[in-house]
Design an enzyme around this catalytic site. Structure first.
Site, PDB file in Angstrom:
ATOM      1  N   TYR A  38       0.801  -1.223   0.000  1.00  0.00           N
ATOM      2  CA  TYR A  38       0.000   0.000   0.000  1.00  0.00           C
ATOM      3  C   TYR A  38       0.832   1.271   0.000  1.00  0.00           C
ATOM      4  CZ  TYR A  38      -4.436  -2.371   0.159  1.00  0.00           C
ATOM      5  OH  TYR A  38      -5.522  -3.127  -0.172  1.00  0.00           O
ATOM      6  N   GLU A 125     -10.286 -25.646   6.214  1.00  0.00           N
ATOM      7  CA  GLU A 125      -9.816 -24.809   5.107  1.00  0.00           C
ATOM      8  C   GLU A 125     -10.530 -23.459   5.064  1.00  0.00           C
ATOM      9  OE1 GLU A 125     -10.584 -26.572   1.286  1.00  0.00           O
ATOM     10  OE2 GLU A 125     -10.170 -24.722   0.197  1.00  0.00           O
ATOM     11  N   ASP A 202     -11.844 -28.967   1.163  1.00  0.00           N
ATOM     12  CA  ASP A 202     -12.706 -29.325   0.032  1.00  0.00           C
ATOM     13  C   ASP A 202     -12.078 -30.484  -0.732  1.00  0.00           C
ATOM     14  OD1 ASP A 202     -13.740 -25.951  -0.951  1.00  0.00           O
ATOM     15  OD2 ASP A 202     -14.566 -27.375   0.500  1.00  0.00           O
TER      16      ASP A 202
END
Lengths: 339, 346
Positions: A38, A125, A202
């Site tokens: 940034y 996850e 997953d």
């Protein structure tokens, strides 16, 4: 050389990163990679540019990122009152059983205290699943043989999360665990045994890749090798067990070209365990993947083992599924220790 | 009872006996199991059975004993497609998960061809091969995959894999299965979106597109006389397509397309095979059963329970003895190659 490329090209980005690191070192004020990005978004273009440069510099100089005074911003969460973290600053981060707490970078942590009754650790996850389990007070759920710890890296885990899981993996294997409540537990001799560390991801190439980051470490940071947790085990979700849980094949999602390429890439890695290879191959052959959320969509018919610990559950399939996996992992850990 | 009523009862009983379901018995299991799912089985006219598995091996079996006669050492990845041709002493072609296609010469047992379909050539921009099919002559093979087309390639060891022609489907949907017609005049391809394309090989022309399924057609089979094509789809159905075709384009009505739907499976239909006498269709499904369907009445006449998803089935190509419905081999999730035979008169 074109003036523009000098002020905006890779050389300029590299010099800016080195400059920011130097500033951090001189002022003894750590900076996060996010802060660096940034400081000059136009120059860097993307966060990953900064990340790669910092990692490359650290690797070239053969130091860790924290030696360069670059620390990770907190991303991961943990849930469970069994863990209390004492920071160098004097602050104390106490785990809560119904709400997640940010995992502080390990360089901030003086020590952590783990309740001796801790029975399991579950790494999840996705944040959404983590929050669901927190709301259900899963870390202290009545159906489980003992209290546990939930951790999420919100996808690919950052250094702080991997550091916490790795530390738990190393330090939690000589715990005396007193018998706790249910008569199922009385049958286990209270010997020293390892507390299981399980991961639920997953059933797709990215989930399995995240699992491999926890277990084997990240390929881009292989020089910082105290971040792997070799004894973490894949508890689920596996596409192959879904039909046994009443999930019909219609609930599975078609794989994308990205999934295909990622899966084939992972199959080429020699350290991928055989069980994972089987699941990845089956995923490619069926051309289907599954998310953890598919368990919520499933019917209530399933053939989970009828352990006493999970018998009186009225919760959803996700909770019953996880409880069953945790209970059997605790059982097999105890059996190994008893030998 | 009056004799007229007795005759009526006897007559009805005879009809019931005649339409009674067929029974199939489990005959034998392969002596050794594959260490992962069997995805493909073949039964050749020379009475050899081949199985290809996710464990990366191809095995040759003797059907009567269930013993392995020859085996290929394992590839690193599973075998997703297998095809055979009897010409020139017999050949077996297979393709791995990443697209490595190999040709096995059955006469001397050597691997005569290796084609790395995942290596992109300059003019060949096709995605890696998925399903492969040998032409009955053994001279060429067809390949389909991510690009959704069929490419015809040389099966000659000297130029194995060299592209001879491309048969475009017009769509880019993943080609899950391609097979040559037994008479060698046509090649068909089924896609993940449900379409079936049939091409004339000599004219290199798309003859027909069938859209009888809206979900993926995992596999299909030609009848031995090349007049029927039976598709197996994720929509749980098998559809019989009349694909009669006269290659010279002269007299004779062309096939009328989809003529019957075989329903009964409760999950994906994964594979199908037509018996040598053309009377029965055998199908395998992820509902863990196999079904035998009578092609004349278009009904299911037998359901055989297996332990896991049935990925591939094959009839013995020799016509069945009188009174028997035949024998077949199956392969599926548990990695065991199984033989089944008809229990008696059908």
């Amino acid at each position: 050389m074109h003036l523009l490329s000098l002020t905006q090209g890779p050389l300029a980005q590299f010099l800016r990163v080195v400059d920011l690191i130097h500033e951090a070192l001189c002022s003894e004020t750590p900076i996060t990679k996010r802060d660096m990005y940034y400081k000059d978004v136009a120059l860097f273009g993307s966060q990953s540019t900064v990340n790669t440069l910092v990692d490359d510099i650290a690797a070239t100089m053969d130091v860790s990122r924290s030696d360069l005074y670059v620390r990770a911003s907190a991303k991961g969460l943990f849930c469970g009152s069994s863990l209390v973290m004492h920071l160098h600053s004097g602050d104390v981060v106490r785990g809560n059983d119904s709400k997640g707490a940010l995992i502080p970078p390990s360089e901030d942590v003086k020590r952590f205290d783990v309740d001796e009754r801790l029975a399991w650790v579950l790494v999840v996850e996705k944040e959404a699943v983590f929050q669901t389990l927190c709301h259900l007070d899963f870390s202290r759920h009545a159906s489980l043989p003992g209290p546990g710890l939930l951790i999420t890296g919100k996808g690919y885990p950052d250094v702080a999360t991997r550091q916490l899981v790795a530390s738990l993996g190393q330090n939690l294997h000589h715990r005396h665990n007193a018998t706790h409540g249910s008569c199922y537990y009385l049958l286990i001799r209270p010997l020293l045994y390892r507390i299981p560390i399980l991961a639920v991801v997953d059933a797709d190439p990215y989930g399995i890749d995240i699992l491999s980051v926890y277990k084997f470490g990240s390929s881009s940071m292989s020089h910082q090798d105290n971040l792997d947790t070799p004894r973490i085990r894949w508890a689920g979700v596996m596409a192959s067990e879904l039909t046994g849980l009443g999930v019909s094949k219609e609930n599975l999602i078609p794989i994308t070209t990205h999934d295909e390429k990622k899966a084939l890439f992972m199959l080429k890695r020699s350290y991928i365990p055989r069980k994972w290879r089987k699941e990845i191959q089956h995923m490619l052959y069926n051309r289907r993947k599954a998310e953890i959320e598919v368990l919520s969509a499933a019917q209530n018919t399933m053939d989970l083992p009828q352990d006493k610990a999970v018998r009186n559950m009225h919760e959803c399939l996700l909770v019953r599924y996880l409880a069953s996996k945790i209970a059997s992992a605790i059982c097999s850990c105890a059996a190994k220790a008893a030998k | 009872m009056a004799s007229a009523e007795l005759r009526a009862i006897a007559f009805v009983s005879l009809i019931l006996l005649h339409t009674q379901s067929l029974a199939f018995l489990h005959a034998i299991d392969g002596a050794e199991a594959h260490t992962d799912s069997v995805w493909s089985v073949l039964w050749t006219p020379q009475d050899a059975v081949f199985s290809a598995s996710a464990d990366g091996t191809v095995k040759q079996w003797t059907p009567t004993s269930g013993q392995i006669s020859r085996s290929q050492p394992p590839h690193t990845l599973g075998i997703v497609s297998m095809s055979s041709a009897d010409a020139k002493g017999g050949k077996v072609l297979w393709n791995t998960l990443e697209g490595l296609t190999c040709l096995w010469d059955l006469e001397d047992g050597e691997i005569k061809g290796r084609w790395e379909s995942y290596v992109r050539g300059k003019e060949d921009n096709e995605e890696p091969a998925w399903s492969v099919s040998l032409h009955p002559s053994g001279e060429t093979f067809a390949a389909t995959g991510g690009s959704g087309n069929i490419t015809i390639r040389s099966a000659d060891p000297a130029s194995f894999g060299a592209r001879k022609s491309t048969l475009p489907s017009g769509r880019t949907k993943f080609g899950l299965c391609c097979k040559h017609s037994p008479d060698g005049t046509r090649v068909a391809m089924s896609s993940e979106a449900g379409q079936i394309y049939i091409f004339d090989l000599a004219a290199e022309k798309l003859l027909n597109t069938y859209t009888s399924h809206a979900m993926a057609v995992r596999s299909f089979t030609w009848s031995p006389d090349s007049q029927l094509l039976i598709s197996a789809s994720e929509d749980k159905r098998l559809i019989m397509h009349d694909v009669r075709y006269n290659a010279s384009g002269s007299a004779g009505k062309p096939g009328s397309g989809a003529v019957a739907t075989l329903t009964g499976h409760t999950s994906w239909a994964l594979c199908a095979d037509v018996s040598a006498d053309g009377k029965y269709v055998l199908s395998g499904s992820s509902d863990k059963t196999m079904r035998v369907w009578d092609l004349g009445s278009r009904t299911s006449v037998s359901t055989i329970q297996d332990t896991g998803e049935v990925w591939s089935v094959a009839w013995r190509p020799k016509p069945a003895q009188h009174g028997s419905a035949g024998e077949f081999v199956s392969g599926g999730e548990d990695g065991v190659v199984r033989w089944w035979r008809s229990a008696g008169a059908g």
